[in-house]
Design a protein around this motif. Structure first.
Motif, PDB file in Angstrom:
ATOM      1  N   PRO A   1      -1.851  -7.612  -2.797  1.00  0.00           N
ATOM      2  CA  PRO A   1      -2.022  -7.180  -1.318  1.00  0.00           C
ATOM      3  C   PRO A   1      -3.013  -7.862  -0.535  1.00  0.00           C
ATOM      4  O   PRO A   1      -3.824  -8.533  -1.043  1.00  0.00           O
ATOM      5  CB  PRO A   1      -2.755  -5.788  -1.781  1.00  0.00           C
ATOM      6  CG  PRO A   1      -2.422  -5.419  -3.095  1.00  0.00           C
ATOM      7  CD  PRO A   1      -2.472  -6.776  -3.859  1.00  0.00           C
ATOM      8  N   ARG A   2      -2.525  -8.074   0.746  1.00  0.00           N
ATOM      9  CA  ARG A   2      -3.379  -8.758   1.900  1.00  0.00           C
ATOM     10  C   ARG A   2      -4.035  -7.327   2.872  1.00  0.00           C
ATOM     11  O   ARG A   2      -2.951  -6.603   3.141  1.00  0.00           O
ATOM     12  CB  ARG A   2      -2.715  -9.671   2.516  1.00  0.00           C
ATOM     13  CG  ARG A   2      -1.991 -10.798   1.650  1.00  0.00           C
ATOM     14  CD  ARG A   2      -1.108 -11.617   2.616  1.00  0.00           C
ATOM     15  NE  ARG A   2      -0.348 -12.526   1.556  1.00  0.00           N
ATOM     16  CZ  ARG A   2       0.617 -13.137   1.983  1.00  0.00           C
ATOM     17  NH1 ARG A   2       1.120 -13.219   3.234  1.00  0.00           N
ATOM     18  NH2 ARG A   2       1.334 -14.238   1.171  1.00  0.00           N
ATOM     19  N   ARG A   3      -5.171  -7.640   3.109  1.00  0.00           N
ATOM     20  CA  ARG A   3      -5.570  -6.384   4.077  1.00  0.00           C
ATOM     21  C   ARG A   3      -6.320  -6.826   5.151  1.00  0.00           C
ATOM     22  O   ARG A   3      -6.847  -7.874   5.349  1.00  0.00           O
ATOM     23  CB  ARG A   3      -6.789  -5.439   3.378  1.00  0.00           C
ATOM     24  CG  ARG A   3      -6.264  -4.603   2.235  1.00  0.00           C
ATOM     25  CD  ARG A   3      -7.215  -4.061   1.326  1.00  0.00           C
ATOM     26  NE  ARG A   3      -6.929  -3.042   0.214  1.00  0.00           N
ATOM     27  CZ  ARG A   3      -6.439  -3.690  -0.769  1.00  0.00           C
ATOM     28  NH1 ARG A   3      -6.296  -4.871  -1.280  1.00  0.00           N
ATOM     29  NH2 ARG A   3      -5.961  -2.565  -1.795  1.00  0.00           N
ATOM     30  N   ARG A   4      -5.778  -6.312   6.339  1.00  0.00           N
ATOM     31  CA  ARG A   4      -6.255  -6.649   7.778  1.00  0.00           C
ATOM     32  C   ARG A   4      -6.370  -5.469   8.530  1.00  0.00           C
ATOM     33  O   ARG A   4      -5.295  -4.769   8.864  1.00  0.00           O
ATOM     34  CB  ARG A   4      -5.377  -7.882   8.142  1.00  0.00           C
ATOM     35  CG  ARG A   4      -5.984  -8.224   9.663  1.00  0.00           C
ATOM     36  CD  ARG A   4      -4.991  -9.445   9.937  1.00  0.00           C
ATOM     37  NE  ARG A   4      -5.477  -9.954  11.380  1.00  0.00           N
ATOM     38  CZ  ARG A   4      -4.734 -10.802  12.023  1.00  0.00           C
ATOM     39  NH1 ARG A   4      -3.654 -11.459  11.528  1.00  0.00           N
ATOM     40  NH2 ARG A   4      -5.133 -11.095  13.367  1.00  0.00           N
ATOM     41  N   ASP A   5      -7.466  -5.225   9.192  1.00  0.00           N
ATOM     42  CA  ASP A   5      -7.407  -4.021  10.338  1.00  0.00           C
ATOM     43  C   ASP A   5      -7.068  -2.895   9.966  1.00  0.00           C
ATOM     44  O   ASP A   5      -6.440  -1.778  10.561  1.00  0.00           O
ATOM     45  CB  ASP A   5      -6.869  -4.488  11.481  1.00  0.00           C
ATOM     46  CG  ASP A   5      -7.280  -5.989  12.021  1.00  0.00           C
ATOM     47  OD1 ASP A   5      -8.560  -6.220  12.077  1.00  0.00           O
ATOM     48  OD2 ASP A   5      -6.799  -6.591  12.698  1.00  0.00           O
ATOM     49  N   GLY A   6      -7.364  -2.708   8.663  1.00  0.00           N
ATOM     50  CA  GLY A   6      -6.747  -1.205   8.008  1.00  0.00           C
ATOM     51  C   GLY A   6      -5.227  -1.304   7.714  1.00  0.00           C
ATOM     52  O   GLY A   6      -5.149  -0.026   6.949  1.00  0.00           O
ATOM     53  N   SER A   7      -4.719  -2.155   7.661  1.00  0.00           N
ATOM     54  CA  SER A   7      -3.471  -2.228   7.293  1.00  0.00           C
ATOM     55  C   SER A   7      -3.168  -2.807   5.876  1.00  0.00           C
ATOM     56  O   SER A   7      -4.168  -4.012   5.631  1.00  0.00           O
ATOM     57  CB  SER A   7      -2.303  -2.940   8.262  1.00  0.00           C
ATOM     58  OG  SER A   7      -2.323  -2.032   9.548  1.00  0.00           O
ATOM     59  N   VAL A   8      -2.073  -2.946   5.277  1.00  0.00           N
ATOM     60  CA  VAL A   8      -2.176  -3.600   3.749  1.00  0.00           C
ATOM     61  C   VAL A   8      -0.702  -4.111   3.845  1.00  0.00           C
ATOM     62  O   VAL A   8       0.346  -3.268   4.055  1.00  0.00           O
ATOM     63  CB  VAL A   8      -2.343  -2.527   2.648  1.00  0.00           C
ATOM     64  CG1 VAL A   8      -1.986  -3.357   1.140  1.00  0.00           C
ATOM     65  CG2 VAL A   8      -3.631  -1.936   2.881  1.00  0.00           C
ATOM     66  N   LEU A   9      -0.477  -5.343   3.458  1.00  0.00           N
ATOM     67  CA  LEU A   9       0.811  -6.085   3.242  1.00  0.00           C
ATOM     68  C   LEU A   9       0.727  -6.339   1.863  1.00  0.00           C
ATOM     69  O   LEU A   9      -0.028  -7.121   1.352  1.00  0.00           O
ATOM     70  CB  LEU A   9       0.769  -7.324   4.324  1.00  0.00           C
ATOM     71  CG  LEU A   9       2.020  -8.203   3.982  1.00  0.00           C
ATOM     72  CD1 LEU A   9       3.224  -7.574   4.465  1.00  0.00           C
ATOM     73  CD2 LEU A   9       2.030  -9.512   4.910  1.00  0.00           C
TER      74      LEU A   9
END
Length: 215
Positions: free
Chosen positions: A111-119
């Motif tokens: 998983p990649r996390r950025r600004d509260g979102s997860v990809l």
């Protein structure tokens, strides 16, 4: 296929002594298992991409005989060989060295996390249709354009999708597909988190939906 891979031709005479033979007593068992798993992994990657040894040799500058010996385990992989192979297969170097052994059916997600979102990438090959699971937090609406085609399936929550001048709200189980050459943006509706399955085809590949039937 990545045609910019650096040439890594190495004379056969420069092979590691003892390549293809059982490790000596001084070689840690874990290292031996890691090295032994690289050959089958290289073969599986090449076959999955539909490449012949000749085509891979042209892309990497590595001879067919060297590639064959790497895949069969008769030659130990060196860094100057693995780097162009990773580029040609468009995978990270650590996926060649430390990925699960061929035949491991488990999906090892990163998983990649950025600004509260997860990809969460579910596929690893750029240039083909790529699949992601996304959990999107609120973000400022900003329409973008780029080459490709996208297919969005809502798993949970509500998705706000803007395509050109059209505005849609998708709920769980609903799907949208569109050409990304048209200005678009998507995110959670009403500021809530939304979970989606996201397919992206960089060459305009569209998802084909087939309905099964009972005979």
């Amino acid at each position: 296929m990545n045609r910019d891979a650096e040439s890594a031709e190495t004379p056969e005479s420069a092979e590691t002594p003892g390549a293809g033979e059982p490790p000596g007593p001084a070689e840690p068992a874990e290292l031996a298992r890691t090295l032994d798993a690289i050959g089958p992994r290289l073969r599986a990657l090449r076959r999955e991409r539909g490449l012949t040894l000749e085509a891979l040799a042209r892309a990497t500058g590595i001879s067919v005989s060297t590639l064959s010996r790497l895949e069969s385990g008769k030659r130990r992989p060196a860094l100057e060989l693995l780097i162009p192979l990773a580029r040609a297969h468009r995978v990270a170097l650590d996926q060649l060295v430390a990925a699960p052994a061929t035949g491991d059916a488990r999906v090892h997600l990163k998983p990649r996390r950025r600004d509260g979102s997860v990809l969460v990438p579910l596929t690893t090959y750029p240039g083909r249709v790529r699949v992601f699971k996304q959990v999107l937090a609120y973000r400022e609406p900003k329409r973008v354009t780029h080459a490709g085609y996208e297919w969005l399936y809502v798993l949970a929550g509500e998705l706000h999708l803007v395509i050109g001048e059209r505005s849609l709200t998708l709920r769980p189980g609903e799907v949208a597909e569109f050409d990304t050459g048209e200005p678009h943006w998507f995110g959670p509706a009403e500021g809530e988190v939304v979970e989606i399955l996201h397919l992206f085809g960089p060459h305009g590949d569209q998802a084909v939906v087939r309905t099964g039937r009972t005979v």
